[in-house]
Design a protein around this motif. Structure first.
Motif, PDB file in Angstrom:
ATOM      1  N   CYS A   1     -20.806  -4.923  -9.787  1.00  0.00           N
ATOM      2  CA  CYS A   1     -19.679  -5.858  -9.727  1.00  0.00           C
ATOM      3  C   CYS A   1     -18.427  -5.193 -10.298  1.00  0.00           C
ATOM      4  CB  CYS A   1     -20.002  -7.127 -10.521  1.00  0.00           C
ATOM      5  SG  CYS A   1     -18.694  -8.376 -10.481  1.00  0.00           S
ATOM      6  N   ILE A   2     -17.275  -5.432  -9.625  1.00  0.00           N
ATOM      7  CA  ILE A   2     -15.998  -4.967 -10.152  1.00  0.00           C
ATOM      8  C   ILE A   2     -15.587  -5.904 -11.284  1.00  0.00           C
ATOM      9  CG2 ILE A   2     -13.561  -4.568  -9.632  1.00  0.00           C
ATOM     10  CD1 ILE A   2     -14.342  -3.879  -6.793  1.00  0.00           C
ATOM     11  N   LYS A   3     -15.471  -5.364 -12.517  1.00  0.00           N
ATOM     12  CA  LYS A   3     -15.147  -6.172 -13.690  1.00  0.00           C
ATOM     13  C   LYS A   3     -13.638  -6.182 -13.986  1.00  0.00           C
ATOM     14  CE  LYS A   3     -19.510  -6.968 -14.550  1.00  0.00           C
ATOM     15  NZ  LYS A   3     -20.191  -6.403 -15.712  1.00  0.00           N
ATOM     16  N   LYS A   4     -13.007  -5.032 -13.764  1.00  0.00           N
ATOM     17  CA  LYS A   4     -11.574  -4.938 -14.021  1.00  0.00           C
ATOM     18  C   LYS A   4     -10.921  -4.137 -12.907  1.00  0.00           C
ATOM     19  CE  LYS A   4     -12.135  -4.884 -19.084  1.00  0.00           C
ATOM     20  NZ  LYS A   4     -11.864  -4.103 -20.324  1.00  0.00           N
ATOM     21  N   MET A   5      -9.651  -4.520 -12.583  1.00  0.00           N
ATOM     22  CA  MET A   5      -8.918  -3.752 -11.584  1.00  0.00           C
ATOM     23  C   MET A   5      -7.426  -3.981 -11.754  1.00  0.00           C
ATOM     24  SD  MET A   5      -9.156  -3.764  -7.418  1.00  0.00           S
ATOM     25  CE  MET A   5      -8.061  -2.723  -6.454  1.00  0.00           C
ATOM     26  N   ASN A   6      -6.685  -2.902 -11.865  1.00  0.00           N
ATOM     27  CA  ASN A   6      -5.223  -2.951 -11.831  1.00  0.00           C
ATOM     28  C   ASN A   6      -4.806  -2.336 -10.499  1.00  0.00           C
ATOM     29  OD1 ASN A   6      -2.452  -2.667 -12.104  1.00  0.00           O
ATOM     30  ND2 ASN A   6      -2.544  -1.989 -14.242  1.00  0.00           N
ATOM     31  N   SER A   7      -4.334  -3.166  -9.582  1.00  0.00           N
ATOM     32  CA  SER A   7      -4.074  -2.718  -8.212  1.00  0.00           C
ATOM     33  C   SER A   7      -2.663  -2.191  -8.003  1.00  0.00           C
ATOM     34  CB  SER A   7      -4.327  -3.870  -7.233  1.00  0.00           C
ATOM     35  OG  SER A   7      -3.498  -4.975  -7.547  1.00  0.00           O
ATOM     36  N   ASN A   8      -1.864  -2.118  -9.071  1.00  0.00           N
ATOM     37  CA  ASN A   8      -0.472  -1.676  -8.924  1.00  0.00           C
ATOM     38  C   ASN A   8      -0.367  -0.165  -9.009  1.00  0.00           C
ATOM     39  OD1 ASN A   8       0.532  -4.338  -8.776  1.00  0.00           O
ATOM     40  ND2 ASN A   8       0.437  -4.510 -11.011  1.00  0.00           N
TER      41      ASN A   8
ATOM     42  N   SER B   1       0.864  -1.168   0.000  1.00  0.00           N
ATOM     43  CA  SER B   1       0.000   0.000   0.000  1.00  0.00           C
ATOM     44  C   SER B   1       0.895   1.210   0.000  1.00  0.00           C
ATOM     45  CB  SER B   1      -0.920   0.014   1.222  1.00  0.00           C
ATOM     46  OG  SER B   1      -0.160   0.163   2.398  1.00  0.00           O
ATOM     47  N   ARG B   2       0.273   2.381  -0.086  1.00  0.00           N
ATOM     48  CA  ARG B   2       1.080   3.593  -0.159  1.00  0.00           C
ATOM     49  C   ARG B   2       2.002   3.715   1.043  1.00  0.00           C
ATOM     50  NH1 ARG B   2       2.694   6.755  -3.579  1.00  0.00           N
ATOM     51  NH2 ARG B   2       2.517   8.499  -2.155  1.00  0.00           N
TER      52      ARG B   2
ATOM     53  N   PRO C   1      -0.658   3.334 -13.285  1.00  0.00           N
ATOM     54  CA  PRO C   1      -1.580   2.404 -13.964  1.00  0.00           C
ATOM     55  C   PRO C   1      -2.776   1.967 -13.118  1.00  0.00           C
ATOM     56  CG  PRO C   1       0.346   1.219 -13.177  1.00  0.00           C
ATOM     57  CD  PRO C   1       0.600   2.670 -12.857  1.00  0.00           C
ATOM     58  N   TRP C   2      -2.852   2.381 -11.847  1.00  0.00           N
ATOM     59  CA  TRP C   2      -3.970   1.908 -11.006  1.00  0.00           C
ATOM     60  C   TRP C   2      -5.291   2.352 -11.616  1.00  0.00           C
ATOM     61  CZ3 TRP C   2      -8.268   3.514  -8.536  1.00  0.00           C
ATOM     62  CH2 TRP C   2      -8.829   2.641  -7.595  1.00  0.00           C
ATOM     63  N   ARG C   3      -6.186   1.385 -11.762  1.00  0.00           N
ATOM     64  CA  ARG C   3      -7.471   1.651 -12.399  1.00  0.00           C
ATOM     65  C   ARG C   3      -8.485   0.618 -11.921  1.00  0.00           C
ATOM     66  NH1 ARG C   3      -9.091   4.063 -17.557  1.00  0.00           N
ATOM     67  NH2 ARG C   3      -6.947   4.763 -17.742  1.00  0.00           N
TER      68      ARG C   3
ATOM     69  N   THR D   1     -11.639  -2.751   1.954  1.00  0.00           N
ATOM     70  CA  THR D   1     -12.995  -2.455   1.472  1.00  0.00           C
ATOM     71  C   THR D   1     -13.127  -2.755  -0.018  1.00  0.00           C
ATOM     72  OG1 THR D   1     -12.337  -0.150   1.167  1.00  0.00           O
ATOM     73  CG2 THR D   1     -13.474  -0.698   3.215  1.00  0.00           C
ATOM     74  N   ILE D   2     -12.017  -2.677  -0.756  1.00  0.00           N
ATOM     75  CA  ILE D   2     -11.965  -3.121  -2.154  1.00  0.00           C
ATOM     76  C   ILE D   2     -11.014  -4.311  -2.207  1.00  0.00           C
ATOM     77  CG2 ILE D   2     -11.305  -2.525  -4.509  1.00  0.00           C
ATOM     78  CD1 ILE D   2     -13.763  -1.046  -3.640  1.00  0.00           C
ATOM     79  N   THR D   3     -11.523  -5.476  -2.628  1.00  0.00           N
ATOM     80  CA  THR D   3     -10.696  -6.689  -2.640  1.00  0.00           C
ATOM     81  C   THR D   3     -10.269  -7.111  -4.038  1.00  0.00           C
ATOM     82  OG1 THR D   3     -12.691  -8.061  -2.667  1.00  0.00           O
ATOM     83  CG2 THR D   3     -11.742  -7.533  -0.510  1.00  0.00           C
ATOM     84  N   GLY D   4     -10.968  -6.657  -5.078  1.00  0.00           N
ATOM     85  CA  GLY D   4     -10.560  -7.015  -6.428  1.00  0.00           C
ATOM     86  C   GLY D   4     -11.721  -7.396  -7.322  1.00  0.00           C
ATOM     87  N   VAL D   5     -11.379  -8.001  -8.454  1.00  0.00           N
ATOM     88  CA  VAL D   5     -12.375  -8.383  -9.464  1.00  0.00           C
ATOM     89  C   VAL D   5     -13.389  -9.356  -8.861  1.00  0.00           C
ATOM     90  CG1 VAL D   5     -12.705  -9.516 -11.700  1.00  0.00           C
ATOM     91  CG2 VAL D   5     -10.751  -7.986 -11.339  1.00  0.00           C
TER      92      VAL D   5
END
Length: 746
Positions: free
Chosen positions: A242-249, A115-116, A227-229, A178-182
């Motif tokens: 629903c979360i369809k796409k996620m770039n967590s980097n 994380s940051r 690139p985080w999106r 709170t946000i876990t991913g796709v």
């Protein structure tokens, strides 16, 4: 079916280690087994853990992994979370639970997924020092049910990384997952945006919306080139998001990056809501300090104040909605308390004008047990929409306040007082003459005479003395004014016309102008010697201070809730006094019994002579005549108080009579209990609109146009006439209103 039980393997003292694939493992520490089920309370669970590990239950944080997912740690913060943990265990008989102290939270965070705060080196570490700017208009318009008040842009300043973790450890622990991913699902876009908002605070980055409508949301990191999106949209054939796409980097590391947070008053309100519920006097300054300390976000006073208003509205309900509920609210009062009066009026534009309420228990108690004596007064309401509360209160046989009716109006005017008195007359249906003690301003003098043509209006002595003091301000020295006010009070309490005249002559000796003022002030409305009604020695209208203290506790609530709080206070008072009176064994109420005993002790030293029939002459410091059949004494004390004076009691003792037989019925315990025979019943919690076929006509009521002005509200204070502010007096010319330095006389 037996309740499902799960054995929790409680571990503490170790640390989390992140593997290459992102999964977490827990190394070291001690472990104990505790069995729980769906009925187990979190407080009991924490208490048992604290006893095993010898730690503080108030500072521990409990986490667990979702089954088959060693990347996501779930926090247990309430009983429902504990129940979910048992349910998630499924067929498994054990579940791993990790206990982290708040002191060790920052240390463990360094081993969590990147994380940051956890990826920043000591030389690159930043801490947000925030400044507030307005949110873009297009974003504000397109946020679905999300109130964006301000966008907070952070300015970087160098501090060690440990300071960041310490500063934001609470946010990181609560919201980092709170946000876990796709494939993560939410019930609405509003819920998704709220989760994203908390996630950004926990991980220390700013974001902006690329797409934000009712069908899809696309968000990217605000830092250029990062690139985080994340992309979320509706799940087909459902209303779920629903979360369809996620770039967590994130690649936006280093001191050159500006971290930012999006803070809304709604978000701050949701954060402080529970604390405000526990501490209603939570100050905006304290709110700003807590948010800065726990989340690193700087709020100014007005933002913290608005956030408090939002939180209060979330807890108490909407002020605007409360006005729309008034028609049904009045119906519910009359349904749950048959015989009660509840009426309201609106203006031509359907905005609220006034509301009158009188419960059946109050009406019945006044008619059955209270003296025909009412006190009229008002108090300001410092709520969002301001207004005044008008009240008619009585006193019971023990001289305690007994609220009869009250009204919420937009302002204290002659028209509103006239309307209030008309509603009051309809409610109490007086069968005998009523004495009112009230001030004489704002049309109240004319309204009482018009509505209660057979009533008596006794001017409130406190208001009258205050007017005298103001009208003669600047004409007399402090000492002269003190004597003048004291003589005025003595004239008001004087039982005989001779004593009244003597006091007024003393005023004339001080000032002929003050004498003329007193003579022209209609003594027949305030002087005992000339007043035709019966006030039972109550000379001022501020006997309802206890009722007004109830109002001050509830005046910031929406109007329906304020009325319900007053109803609850009145209900509790009625029940408490009814129970208390069941323990009394005297014939009179305690306060009146004490007064009678004092008069009895004085009567023992008096000499009684029979004149004729039921007429007696009583000698002591003075010679007074007592007529027992007419309940009259020349001292006028009997007539003024309703209790036999010392002269009448002396006659009773000499003629083998009981003084209790000559006391007003209003002071007996039996009469007191009749006052509190009826009860005020609770109102239903729901205010559903009537179904088709019911005759109730729904009237639209909107809030009044007046709103609370800026600045600190002025609180109503009880005037203290006896304490007169000393005026300046010149030591050179002896004039008033200036001193030697500013004296212009040669």
């Amino acid at each position: 079916m037996a309740t499902k039980r799960v054995i929790t393997i409680v571990q503490s003292g170790g640390e989390f280690v992140a593997d290459k694939d992102g999964s977490l493992s827990y190394n070291g520490g001690d472990a104990y087994a505790i069995d729980i089920d769906h009925q187990t309370k979190l407080a009991d669970f924490k208490s048992e853990i604290a006893e095993m590990f010898n730690c503080n239950a108030n500072t521990m944080i409990i986490k667990y992994f979702l089954p088959g997912n060693n990347r996501t740690l779930i926090t247990v913060s309430k009983d429902k979370d504990l129940q979910r943990m048992v349910s998630f265990a499924g067929e498994a008989t054990t579940v791993d639970v990790f206990v982290i102290s708040e002191e060790g939270a920052a240390r463990n965070t360094s081993n969590m997924p990147a994380s940051r705060s956890s990826r920043t080196t000591a030389s690159e570490a930043i801490v947000p020092c925030v400044a507030l700017v307005e949110a873009p208009a297009d974003v504000t318009q397109r946020m679905d049910n999300l109130e964006v008040d301000v966008a907070i842009e952070a300015i970087s300043c160098s501090l060690p990384s440990g300071a960041i973790e310490e500063r934001h450890h609470k946010a990181a622990l609560q919201w980092e997952n709170t946000i876990t991913g796709v494939d993560q699902r939410f019930n609405s876009f509003s819920e998704f945006r709220d989760a994203l908002h908390k996630y950004s605070i926990a991980h220390g980055f700013a974001y902006k919306y690329k797409k934000n409508d009712s069908h899809r949301v696309t968000v990217k990191c605000k830092s250029q080139g990062c690139p985080w999106r994340i992309y979320a949209s509706k799940l087909s054939t459902t209303q779920l998001i629903c979360i369809k796409k996620m770039n967590s980097n994130h690649t936006c590391e280093g001191s050159a990056v500006k971290a930012g947070y999006r803070a809304t008053r709604g978000w701050v309100g949701s954060i402080i809501k529970e604390k405000l519920k526990a501490s209603p006097n939570y100050k905006p300054k304290d709110i700003a300090d807590d948010i800065k300390r726990e989340y690193g976000i700087q709020l100014n006073y007005s933002q913290a104040w608005r956030a408090k208003e939002i939180a209060r509205e979330q807890l108490q309900g909407s002020y605007k909605e409360a006005y729309t509920q008034l028609p049904l609210f009045c119906e519910k009062i009359k349904e749950s308390n048959p015989g009660s009066f509840a009426a309201f009026t609106t203006k031509e534009d359907s905005s609220f004008h006034r509301l009158f309420v009188s419960f059946h228990a109050s009406i019945s108690g006044f008619q059955q047990g209270c003296r025909p004596l009412l006190f009229l007064d008002q108090t300001p309401l410092n709520s969002k929409y301001q207004g005044e509360l008008l009240a008619a209160t009585a006193v019971d046989g023990n001289d305690a306040i007994f609220p009869v009716a009250f009204a919420v109006v937009d302002a204290e005017t002659e028209d509103n007082w006239h309307w209030f008195l008309q509603e009051l007359k309809s409610a109490i249906s007086p069968s005998e003459e009523i004495t009112f003690v009230a001030h004489f301003e704002n049309g109240l003098k004319n309204s009482i005479a018009e509505v209660f043509d057979k009533g008596h209006h006794g001017y409130c002595l406190r208001h009258l003395a205050d007017k005298l003091n103001k009208d003669l301000k600047g004409q007399f020295s402090h000492e002269a004014r003190r004597f003048l006010i004291n003589d005025f009070y003595s004239a008001a309490y004087a039982p005989k016309s001779e004593t009244f005249d003597r006091c007024v002559e003393n005023i004339k000796g001080i000032s002929p102008e003050a004498y003329e003022w007193v003579v022209q002030s209609q003594p027949e409305h305030w002087a005992n010697a000339y007043f035709s009604g019966i006030r039972y020695n109550h000379m001022t209208s501020n006997v309802g201070q206890q009722f007004y203290s109830w109002v001050s506790e509830a005046h910031e609530l929406p109007i329906t809730q304020m009325i319900d709080v007053l109803r609850g206070k009145m209900m509790e008072a009625i029940c408490a006094r009814r129970e208390e009176s069941n323990q009394w064994i005297t014939k009179l109420t305690p306060s009146k019994e004490e007064m009678l005993q004092k008069e009895t002790s004085v009567a023992r030293s008096l000499q009684v002579l029979l004149l004729q029939g039921s007429t007696y002459e009583v000698r002591g410091e003075s010679v007074d005549t007592v007529d027992m059949d007419r309940l009259d004494c020349s001292c006028k004390g009997w007539q003024l108080s309703g209790l036999p004076c010392c002269h009448a009691i002396a006659v009773c003792e000499c003629s083998d009579r009981s003084p209790y037989d000559y006391c007003s019925r209003y002071f007996t315990v039996e009469n007191y209990r009749q006052t509190y025979t009826e009860s005020i019943h609770p109102l239903p919690d729901d205010f559903e609109k009537p179904v088709n076929g019911e005759s109730t006509m729904i009237v639209t009521v909107t809030p009044p146009p007046t709103k609370r002005p800026p600045g600190r509200p002025k609180m109503k204070q009880v005037e203290t006439i006896d304490v007169i502010k000393r005026q300046l007096q010149c030591g050179k010319c002896k004039g008033l209103g200036h001193n030697r330095k500013t004296c212009k006389n040669v």
